[in-house]
Design a protein around this motif. Structure first.
Motif, PDB file in Angstrom:
ATOM      1  N   VAL A 185       1.471  17.154  -5.382  1.00 57.62           N
ATOM      2  CA  VAL A 185       2.004  17.858  -6.723  1.00 57.62           C
ATOM      3  C   VAL A 185       1.543  16.825  -7.835  1.00 57.62           C
ATOM      4  N   PHE A 186       1.514  15.390  -7.568  1.00 57.67           N
ATOM      5  CA  PHE A 186       1.187  14.699  -8.688  1.00 57.67           C
ATOM      6  C   PHE A 186      -0.413  14.970  -8.905  1.00 57.67           C
ATOM      7  N   TYR A 202      -0.456  18.066 -10.965  1.00 58.22           N
ATOM      8  CA  TYR A 202      -0.045  18.008 -12.317  1.00 58.22           C
ATOM      9  C   TYR A 202      -1.044  17.178 -13.108  1.00 58.22           C
ATOM     10  N   SER A 259       7.564  12.831 -16.516  1.00 61.70           N
ATOM     11  CA  SER A 259       8.189  13.987 -15.624  1.00 61.70           C
ATOM     12  C   SER A 259       8.589  13.045 -14.327  1.00 61.70           C
ATOM     13  N   PHE A 277       7.152  15.324 -11.099  1.00 60.62           N
ATOM     14  CA  PHE A 277       5.751  15.365 -11.054  1.00 60.62           C
ATOM     15  C   PHE A 277       4.946  13.771 -10.782  1.00 60.62           C
TER      16      PHE A 277
END
Length: 195
Positions: free
Chosen positions: A47-48, A51, A116, A119
């Motif tokens: 996910v990072f 992102y 975030s 993230f």
């Protein structure tokens, strides 16, 4: 083992380089169920990656600072799957340095700008905490494999010292950076060790 099954699902065939470690009896090895934590770690890092690649994040100072730690972390995490017996501690130390580098950078950046949680902060904090535990476990397993005598102390002394050390580090990081998530991962690991 569950970790190998997850690795097989994500990476394909992964050799069993850790068999010699698991043959060594140690009181600090978490139970197999605790290794499910690799799922949120892998998902969080994925996910990072998405992102940080978004066009609106290309000029982010924090994400630019996380570039090299992330490269180091991902390279050595991959190498750890194929590392020959005996190199595990070195790889875990390098991983820990990369994760500490990223974690401290994130915490410093939070003082001036918003970061975030899901993230950025979540994946690095969980990964950092788990590799902190992994260093203690890998050290214990390696010493047990080589039949280290613990300076003549009872067999329970060394595991107790490792757990006390991990607790002290966890309390320091939690109080210094208000990183409650780091402590939760340690608690999860201790549940696996104590059950």
């Amino acid at each position: 083992m569950l970790f190998q099954q997850i690795s097989y699902f994500i990476f394909g065939e992964v050799p069993n380089n850790y068999g010699k470690y698991y043959e060594a009896a140690t009181l600090v090895s978490p139970k197999e169920f605790t290794f499910i934590i690799w799922a949120p770690i892998f998902i969080g890092m994925l996910v990072f990656s998405v992102y940080q690649a978004l066009p609106r994040n290309r000029k982010s100072q924090l994400l630019n600072k996380l570039l090299w730690p992330t490269v180091v972390i991902n390279i050595f995490n991959g190498i750890s799957l194929y590392a020959p017996f005996g190199y595990n501690i070195l790889i875990v130390v390098i991983l820990l340095i990369g994760l500490c580098w990223a974690f401290v950078g994130i915490q410093r950046f939070k003082r001036t700008e918003s970061v975030s949680f899901w993230f950025v902060e979540f994946p690095f904090t969980v990964f950092f905490a788990w590799i902190s535990v992994a260093l203690l476990v890998t050290t214990s397993q390696t010493l047990a494999y080589y039949e280290w005598a613990s300076f003549g102390l009872p067999k329970t002394a060394w595991p107790c010292a490792l757990v006390v050390t991990a607790t002290g580090i966890g309390l320091f990081i939690t109080s210094r950076y208000n990183a409650f998530l780091y402590s939760l991962v340690l608690v999860w690991a201790f549940i696996g060790i104590l059950t």
